[in-house]
Design an enzyme around this catalytic site. Structure first.
Site, short mmCIF file in Angstrom:
data_model
loop_
_atom_site.label_atom_id
_atom_site.label_comp_id
_atom_site.label_asym_id
_atom_site.label_seq_id
_atom_site.Cartn_x
_atom_site.Cartn_y
_atom_site.Cartn_z
N ARG A 220 27.00 20.20 28.25
CA ARG A 220 26.16 20.97 27.32
C ARG A 220 24.68 20.65 27.58
O ARG A 220 24.33 20.23 28.67
CB ARG A 220 26.61 20.64 25.89
N PRO B 176 27.39 13.47 11.12
CA PRO B 176 26.85 14.62 10.42
C PRO B 176 27.40 15.97 10.87
O PRO B 176 27.58 16.21 12.07
CB PRO B 176 25.34 14.54 10.70
N ASN B 177 27.63 16.80 9.86
CA ASN B 177 28.08 18.20 10.00
C ASN B 177 29.56 18.33 10.36
O ASN B 177 30.09 19.45 10.37
CB ASN B 177 27.21 18.97 11.01
N ASN C 97 33.30 9.35 15.96
CA ASN C 97 32.60 10.53 16.47
C ASN C 97 31.26 10.55 15.74
O ASN C 97 31.16 11.04 14.62
CB ASN C 97 33.39 11.81 16.18
N TYR D 139 34.14 23.94 18.79
CA TYR D 139 34.83 22.84 18.10
C TYR D 139 36.25 23.18 17.64
O TYR D 139 36.94 22.30 17.10
CB TYR D 139 33.98 22.39 16.90
N HIS E 282 34.33 12.52 21.24
CA HIS E 282 33.66 13.81 21.03
C HIS E 282 34.68 14.93 21.24
O HIS E 282 35.47 14.88 22.19
CB HIS E 282 32.50 14.00 21.99
N ARG F 204 32.77 26.79 11.46
CA ARG F 204 31.64 27.34 12.23
C ARG F 204 31.85 26.97 13.70
O ARG F 204 32.52 25.99 14.00
CB ARG F 204 30.30 26.69 11.83
N ALA G 177 25.72 14.10 16.05
CA ALA G 177 24.35 14.12 16.61
C ALA G 177 23.74 12.71 16.66
O ALA G 177 22.85 12.46 17.50
CB ALA G 177 23.46 15.04 15.79
N GLU H 148 34.54 5.70 21.32
CA GLU H 148 33.63 6.81 21.01
C GLU H 148 34.36 8.11 21.34
O GLU H 148 35.00 8.21 22.41
CB GLU H 148 32.36 6.67 21.86
O1 CA2 Z 1 31.65 17.23 20.42
C1 CA2 Z 1 31.46 16.46 19.47
O2 CA2 Z 1 32.37 15.98 18.81
C2 CA2 Z 1 30.01 16.15 19.05
O3 CA2 Z 1 29.97 14.79 18.64
C3 CA2 Z 1 29.73 17.09 17.89
C4 CA2 Z 1 28.28 17.01 17.39
C5 CA2 Z 1 27.30 17.13 18.55
O4 CA2 Z 1 25.98 16.92 18.08
C6 CA2 Z 1 27.59 16.16 19.67
O5 CA2 Z 1 26.69 16.39 20.72
C7 CA2 Z 1 29.01 16.33 20.18
C8 CA2 Z 1 28.01 18.10 16.38
C9 CA2 Z 1 28.93 18.09 15.21
C10 CA2 Z 1 28.63 19.29 14.37
O6 CA2 Z 1 29.83 19.69 13.78
C11 CA2 Z 1 30.00 20.99 13.51
C12 CA2 Z 1 31.28 21.38 13.22
C13 CA2 Z 1 31.53 22.68 12.97
C14 CA2 Z 1 30.51 23.60 13.00
C15 CA2 Z 1 29.23 23.22 13.28
C16 CA2 Z 1 28.98 21.89 13.54
#
Ligand code: CA2
Length: 148
Positions: free
Chosen positions: A108, A11-12, A75, A24, A101, A19, A78, A99
């Site tokens: 974090r 997700p996201n 990946n 990221y 990230h 963002r 969340a 896996e």
């Molecule tokens: O670091 C990673 O790749 C995560 O899997 C990213 C997740 C986070 O919940 C994990 O703890 C670590 C969040 C992905 C959200 O993606 C976004 C991308 C751009 C802007 C906002 C959110």
């Protein structure tokens, strides 16, 4: 025909590059997909690349990998920290699971320190930005005996 490496994004991650670039980076998900296709092709692999905000859809792709993928790079975003359902699905696949990230969840918030997915992962890559996707493909090629 050989089976593809399945690359799943949770997700996201469709918002990647638009963002929170300080966490990221500025690369978009379509750019990551192009990068992965190039890296895999250099090693003689095809990829099947997906993103979803739905846990059910991700589980469907994992179930399809039981007979349809050489390996899985995931990946889970969340869902990493919440999804026993994704863990259970990954435990059913016979192929290697990496896996991945983009950030380092251990550096974090505390709720990001727990990964259900790690219990089913062959290996974990984190904190290396989107380069982690290329590194995961290189590692997967090694695990599958085609390091080219
Ligand atoms: O670091 C990673 O790749 C995560 O899997 C990213 C997740 C986070 O919940 C994990 O703890 C670590 C969040 C992905 C959200 O993606 C976004 C991308 C751009 C802007 C906002 C959110």
């Amino acid at each position: 025909m050989s089976k593809p490496i399945l690359i799943l994004n949770g997700p996201n991650l469709n918002l990647l590059g638009t963002r929170e670039p300080e966490i990221y980076g500025a690369t978009t998900l379509p750019q990551v997909e192009d990068m992965c296709r190039e890296e895999a092709s250099a090693r003689g692999f095809e990829i099947s690349f997906h993103q979803s905000n739905s846990e059910a859809e991700i589980i469907g792709w994992i179930q399809g990998a039981v007979s349809g993928a050489a390996g899985i790079i995931i990946n889970p975003a969340a869902f990493t920290h919440t999804s026993v359902a994704i863990l259970d699905a990954l435990k059913m696949v016979p192929c290697p699971v990496i896996e991945l990230h983009i950030s380092n969840p251990h550096a974090r918030e505390e709720f990001r320190h727990k990964s259900f997915v790690s219990l089913a992962a062959t290996g974990v890559i984190c904190g290396l930005g989107v380069d982690g996707y290329k590194l995961a493909i290189q590692a997967m090629a090694g695990l599958l005996g085609r390091s080219a």
